[in-house]
Design a protein around this motif. Structure first.
Motif, PDB file in Angstrom:
ATOM      1  N   ALA A 111       7.231  10.255  -1.290  1.00  0.00           N
ATOM      2  CA  ALA A 111       6.806   9.740   0.015  1.00  0.00           C
ATOM      3  C   ALA A 111       6.155   8.370  -0.128  1.00  0.00           C
ATOM      4  O   ALA A 111       6.388   7.473   0.697  1.00  0.00           O
ATOM      5  N   MET A 112       5.359   8.200  -1.176  1.00  0.00           N
ATOM      6  CA  MET A 112       4.720   6.898  -1.397  1.00  0.00           C
ATOM      7  C   MET A 112       5.757   5.826  -1.735  1.00  0.00           C
ATOM      8  O   MET A 112       5.642   4.681  -1.288  1.00  0.00           O
ATOM      9  N   ALA A 113       6.758   6.189  -2.507  1.00  0.00           N
ATOM     10  CA  ALA A 113       7.822   5.234  -2.836  1.00  0.00           C
ATOM     11  C   ALA A 113       8.584   4.838  -1.569  1.00  0.00           C
ATOM     12  O   ALA A 113       8.907   3.652  -1.373  1.00  0.00           O
ATOM     13  N   GLU A 114       8.863   5.811  -0.698  1.00  0.00           N
ATOM     14  CA  GLU A 114       9.541   5.510   0.573  1.00  0.00           C
ATOM     15  C   GLU A 114       8.679   4.604   1.437  1.00  0.00           C
ATOM     16  O   GLU A 114       9.175   3.660   2.053  1.00  0.00           O
ATOM     17  N   LEU A 115       7.389   4.878   1.503  1.00  0.00           N
ATOM     18  CA  LEU A 115       6.477   4.062   2.297  1.00  0.00           C
ATOM     19  C   LEU A 115       6.436   2.636   1.758  1.00  0.00           C
ATOM     20  O   LEU A 115       6.482   1.668   2.531  1.00  0.00           O
ATOM     21  N   ALA A 116       6.392   2.490   0.447  1.00  0.00           N
ATOM     22  CA  ALA A 116       6.385   1.156  -0.152  1.00  0.00           C
ATOM     23  C   ALA A 116       7.671   0.404   0.163  1.00  0.00           C
ATOM     24  O   ALA A 116       7.637  -0.799   0.464  1.00  0.00           O
ATOM     25  N   ALA A 117       8.797   1.113   0.138  1.00  0.00           N
ATOM     26  CA  ALA A 117      10.086   0.468   0.460  1.00  0.00           C
ATOM     27  C   ALA A 117      10.115   0.010   1.911  1.00  0.00           C
ATOM     28  O   ALA A 117      10.582  -1.096   2.208  1.00  0.00           O
TER      29      ALA A 117
END
Length: 127
Positions: A112-118
């Motif tokens: 989820a954090m990786a998606e948010l960063a993207a």
């Protein structure tokens, strides 16, 4: 338990049997890393729970271990996210199931954090 851990446990017990406030013992890297994680957790003020993997706890005890409410634990059980079994009219949750849930939750949060960063990068919201 590996042979190294058994050897290290015996060495620790021998060293602790000696008088004095200082303990000197040689141990394997594996054991030293384990001890380091325990000491780091205590230094951060975290509780440390040591139990056999097949140990079982009540939903109330699981709530304490998971730092959430008992009703939230029940929701996780009902949704199948936290394995449990019934013993008579009571539910029991294996400590290994709690560990598995926590690991899955860590992985889910990483994703989820990786998606948010993207999304932030895509929208130009990063500095």
């Amino acid at each position: 338990m590996t042979d190294l851990l058994m050897r290290d446990a015996a060495a620790l017990h021998r060293a602790l049997a000696e008088p004095g406030n200082e303990v000197n013992v040689a141990m394997s890297r594996e054991t030293a890393e384990l001890v380091s994680r325990l000491v780091d957790a205590r230094a951060r003020g975290e509780e440390i729970v040591v139990s056999p993997a097949n140990a079982e706890v009540s939903p109330t005890e699981a709530a304490v271990l998971l730092a959430m409410s008992r009703p939230q634990v029940r929701k996780l059980m009902d949704r199948g996210l936290l394995e449990s079994r019934k013993v008579g009219t009571h539910h029991r949750i294996r400590v290994s199931s709690i560990r598995a849930f926590l690991e899955a939750e860590r992985e889910r949060r990483r994703g989820a954090m990786a998606e948010l960063a993207a999304v932030q990068n895509e929208l130009g919201l990063t500095e």
